[in-house]
Design an enzyme around this catalytic site. Structure first.
Site, PDB file in Angstrom:
ATOM      1  N   GLU A   1      42.949  34.234  34.422  1.00  0.00           N
ATOM      2  CA  GLU A   1      43.769  33.041  34.566  1.00  0.00           C
ATOM      3  C   GLU A   1      43.374  32.396  35.897  1.00  0.00           C
ATOM      4  OE1 GLU A   1      48.045  33.578  34.587  1.00  0.00           O
ATOM      5  OE2 GLU A   1      48.341  31.418  34.850  1.00  0.00           O
TER       6      GLU A   1
ATOM      7  N   ARG B   1      44.213  50.191  35.206  1.00  0.00           N
ATOM      8  CA  ARG B   1      43.892  49.218  36.246  1.00  0.00           C
ATOM      9  C   ARG B   1      43.254  49.901  37.443  1.00  0.00           C
ATOM     10  NH1 ARG B   1      47.027  44.469  35.872  1.00  0.00           N
ATOM     11  NH2 ARG B   1      46.710  43.988  38.063  1.00  0.00           N
TER      12      ARG B   1
ATOM     13  N   LYS C   1      47.602  38.949  42.303  1.00  0.00           N
ATOM     14  CA  LYS C   1      47.175  37.634  42.781  1.00  0.00           C
ATOM     15  C   LYS C   1      48.334  36.874  43.413  1.00  0.00           C
ATOM     16  CE  LYS C   1      45.126  36.574  38.869  1.00  0.00           C
ATOM     17  NZ  LYS C   1      44.485  35.853  37.773  1.00  0.00           N
TER      18      LYS C   1
HETATM   19  P1  ATP Z   1      47.053  40.118  38.797  1.00  0.00           P
HETATM   20  O1  ATP Z   1      48.004  41.102  38.197  1.00  0.00           O
HETATM   21  O2  ATP Z   1      46.298  40.596  39.962  1.00  0.00           O
HETATM   22  O3  ATP Z   1      47.661  38.786  39.053  1.00  0.00           O
HETATM   23  P2  ATP Z   1      46.147  39.390  36.259  1.00  0.00           P
HETATM   24  O4  ATP Z   1      46.117  40.509  35.310  1.00  0.00           O
HETATM   25  O5  ATP Z   1      47.262  38.421  36.176  1.00  0.00           O
HETATM   26  O6  ATP Z   1      45.945  39.947  37.711  1.00  0.00           O
HETATM   27  P3  ATP Z   1      44.100  37.895  35.015  1.00  0.00           P
HETATM   28  O7  ATP Z   1      43.409  36.729  35.572  1.00  0.00           O
HETATM   29  O8  ATP Z   1      45.004  37.713  33.875  1.00  0.00           O
HETATM   30  O9  ATP Z   1      44.829  38.567  36.226  1.00  0.00           O
HETATM   31  O10 ATP Z   1      43.060  39.047  34.712  1.00  0.00           O
HETATM   32  C1  ATP Z   1      41.873  38.869  34.004  1.00  0.00           C
HETATM   33  C2  ATP Z   1      41.435  40.209  33.467  1.00  0.00           C
HETATM   34  O11 ATP Z   1      41.265  41.132  34.535  1.00  0.00           O
HETATM   35  C3  ATP Z   1      42.454  40.795  32.530  1.00  0.00           C
HETATM   36  O12 ATP Z   1      41.794  41.259  31.379  1.00  0.00           O
HETATM   37  C4  ATP Z   1      43.063  41.929  33.292  1.00  0.00           C
HETATM   38  O13 ATP Z   1      43.411  42.973  32.446  1.00  0.00           O
HETATM   39  C5  ATP Z   1      41.947  42.328  34.255  1.00  0.00           C
HETATM   40  N1  ATP Z   1      42.506  42.886  35.486  1.00  0.00           N
HETATM   41  C6  ATP Z   1      43.390  42.305  36.322  1.00  0.00           C
HETATM   42  N2  ATP Z   1      43.718  43.136  37.330  1.00  0.00           N
HETATM   43  C7  ATP Z   1      43.026  44.278  37.125  1.00  0.00           C
HETATM   44  C8  ATP Z   1      42.942  45.537  37.818  1.00  0.00           C
HETATM   45  N3  ATP Z   1      43.639  45.761  38.926  1.00  0.00           N
HETATM   46  N4  ATP Z   1      42.121  46.473  37.314  1.00  0.00           N
HETATM   47  C9  ATP Z   1      41.398  46.253  36.213  1.00  0.00           C
HETATM   48  N5  ATP Z   1      41.431  45.101  35.512  1.00  0.00           N
HETATM   49  C10 ATP Z   1      42.241  44.127  35.951  1.00  0.00           C
HETATM   50 MG    MG Z   2      47.385  38.176  33.841  1.00  0.00          MG
END
Ligand code: ATP
Ligand code: MG
Length: 562
Positions: free
Chosen positions: A38, A265, A275
């Protein structure tokens, strides 16, 4: 490290699933994955774990990996983030070729699908506010309550949804919900909201839309539209899977459907991965931006001096499992040390300079001594470093009254200046006012030049140094953990800000580095001998280089905190 390497399964459970599907001839033998960020912030090292898997599996199985921006919330998203995300993925060494997609590419299809669900009696417009809807959801052990609008006639739903999109209603006044099952044990199936009214313009579709799909309504369908075969995501989406499957069930026209596989994760000690929270650190000025070298963002790690190889190596070491854990940041530091040990040029840099005057060395004389650039890699060659009568050494390499086993410089003691001569301390000047040592006086033995007649003479200590008249003045930024708690964001009773480490940045000015460093460029990496690995910062100029310390040679934190 050994242990971890040995206990690591040769291929992950995810890869086993993919290999099985290929063996079974599913998806006509194709593997298509996607990385779906995102664009509401910069990528962090957790995202790198997902990127390495999504792109890595596609590469390994001769498939493709799409980059898809899940841009379903115009309020939080920005083009700045899109650009940075692309830059970071390329920096890691991956490429999506022409396959740059956006969930917003599918807004039309999603709107039509929502309309179709309404027509089939599978979606309805709810006039209740979001908090009331939430309170009717029930709990895992208690079923939900049906909305009074659940039985609204199809024609009315169609009319209202259309008018929602025309901007006739206020934000928050109405939503579209899927009509699934308010008694389902899975809360996500209790008539989830699938569309909401947002009147802010979208960075790509402008003001075409006044209703926007929820992430859960966009994600699985976007995978479906793109023909994704394996949709790899983190464990928190496991409970959403039945909902994604329900949508695809309503949508699909043949046997194809994406297979979602969840993994744990990446979390790191002494930092946090959300984020939203990282954005707060930036907005509150707790760090100097998304690329502050203390941030766990990819741009921060890059500025700090981390290499893509070290990050990939770390991700390899921690592996993919079904168990949530916090990964030790020392393992990441180990990975960067291991990598830079092989490729960083060794140089001399003195962080806290103390002047040494070699009394019997001719004034005005300059000799160039030859030094090896990297003992691990002969091909990196040698360089000439100027030596003269006055040199700088580290302040803590001299002691007026040394304890036993202090094998550096002290009155009447001898040390080797690396690559040059053995010097002997004959005296020093101390400030009456401050008690600080201001200068040290030595003599040198001309026969002891490295490689010369008496060069095999034994002394216990070898120091790095920089010729005073040739030294380039530099600024050096020393970084430490951003937080002094292993899991700052995981404490129920305390906000993470309570655990910010006040000493996470120390700026040293007046450091002295060897002249070869004046021509270095931002992101060039070096080993300052005996000190650690350093990387040239973007703030660097030719007349005043700035270095970021990536990591010390040894893990001092582990020692201190024991
Ligand atoms: P955050 O929780 O940090 O805001 P998010 O999951 O909202 O991250 P996205 O932009 O939706 O961020 O993530 C894109 C991809 O990265 C998704 O498939 C998510 O599962 C993966 N991802 C996000 N954070 C992690 C992490 N800490 N470890 C592994 N994969 C991750
Ligand atoms: Mg997300």
């Amino acid at each position: 490290m050994r242990e971890e390497e040995e206990s690591k399964p040769s291929i992950s459970f995810i890869e086993q699933f993919i290999a099985e599907d290929l063996k079974d001839g599913k998806n006509n033998g194709k593997v298509i994955t996607r990385f779906p960020p995102e664009p509401n912030g910069y990528l962090h090292i957790g995202h790198a774990k997902a990127i390495c898997l999504d792109f890595g599996m596609a590469k390994k199985y001769n498939g493709k990996c799409n980059l898809r921006f899940d841009d379903t919330n115009p309020v939080k998203e920005d083009v700045e983030y899109i650009d940075s995300i692309k830059e970071d993925i390329h920096w890691l060494g991956f490429d999506w070729e022409e396959r740059e997609f956006y969930a917003s590419d599918y807004f039309g299809k999603l709107y039509d699908f929502a309309t179709d669900l309404i027509k089939r009696g599978l979606a309805y417009v709810d006039d209740q506010p979001a908090d009331l809807i939430a309170s009717q959801k029930g709990t895992p052990s208690q079923t939900g309550t049906e909305s009074p609008f659940r039985k609204r006639p199809v024609s009315e739903n169609l009319d209202l949804f259309k008018r929602m999109n025309k901007g006739e209603f206020e934000e928050g006044s109405r939503v579209l919900r899927a009509k699934i099952d308010m008694t389902s044990p899975n809360m996500h199936l209790r008539d989830p909201i699938i569309y909401r009214i947002i009147k802010s313009p979208h960075h790509r579709t402008g003001s075409t839309w006044m209703v926007y799909p929820m992430y859960d309504f966009a994600h699985g369908q976007s995978d479906y539209f793109e023909g994704i075969t394996h949709s790899l995501c983190t464990l928190e989406f496991e409970v959403h899977r039945p909902l994604y499957d329900w949508f695809i069930e309503q949508l699909k026209t043949n046997d194809y459907r994406p297979r979602q596989i969840e993994f744990n994760r990446l979390n790191l000690t002494y930092t946090m991965m959300s984020k939203r929270k990282l954005l707060e650190l930036v907005q509150d000025g707790k760090v100097k931006g998304w690329d502050d070298p203390r941030m766990p963002t990819l741009c921060g790690l890059r500025r700090r001096g981390f290499t893509p190889e070290s990050i990939k190596r770390f991700i390899d070491l921690i592996g993919y499992t079904k168990v949530e854990a916090i990964n030790d940041v020392s393992l990441l530091e180990h990975a960067i040390r291991e990598d830079l040990n092989l490729r960083a040029r060794r140089v001399f840099g003195v962080l806290n300079p103390l002047k040494v005057i070699i009394k019997n060395y001719p004034e005005g004389k300059v000799e160039n001594v030859e030094l090896i650039n990297n003992p691990e890699d002969e091909s990196m060659g040698k360089r000439m470093v100027p030596f003269s009568r006055e040199v700088f050494i580290e302040q803590d390499d001299f002691m007026e009254t040394p304890p036993n086993k202090f094998f550096r410089l002290a009155p009447a003691m001898e040390v080797r200046l690396k690559g040059a001569y053995i010097i002997k301390c004959e005296g020093f000047k101390k400030s009456d006012k401050t008690g600080l040592i201001e200068e040290v006086y030595c003599t040198y033995d001309p026969d002891t030049r490295s490689g010369g007649n008496a060069s095999d003479k034994k002394v216990k200590g070898t120091l790095h140094w920089v010729s005073a008249q040739h030294a380039v003045e530099a600024e050096v930024r020393l970084y430490d953990r951003l937080f002094n708690h292993e899991d700052p964001a995981g404490q129920k009773d305390d906000d993470y800000s309570k655990f910010l480490n006040p000493d996470s940045l120390k700026i040293l000015t007046g450091c002295k580095v060897e002249p070869s460093l004046s021509s270095s460029k931002p992101l060039d990496r070096f080993q300052f001998q005996r000190l650690g690995y350093f990387c040239v910062d973007y703030d660097s100029t030719e007349s005043k280089p700035v270095f970021n310390r990536t990591v010390q040679l040894k893990d001092t934190w582990a020692k201190i905190s024991k």
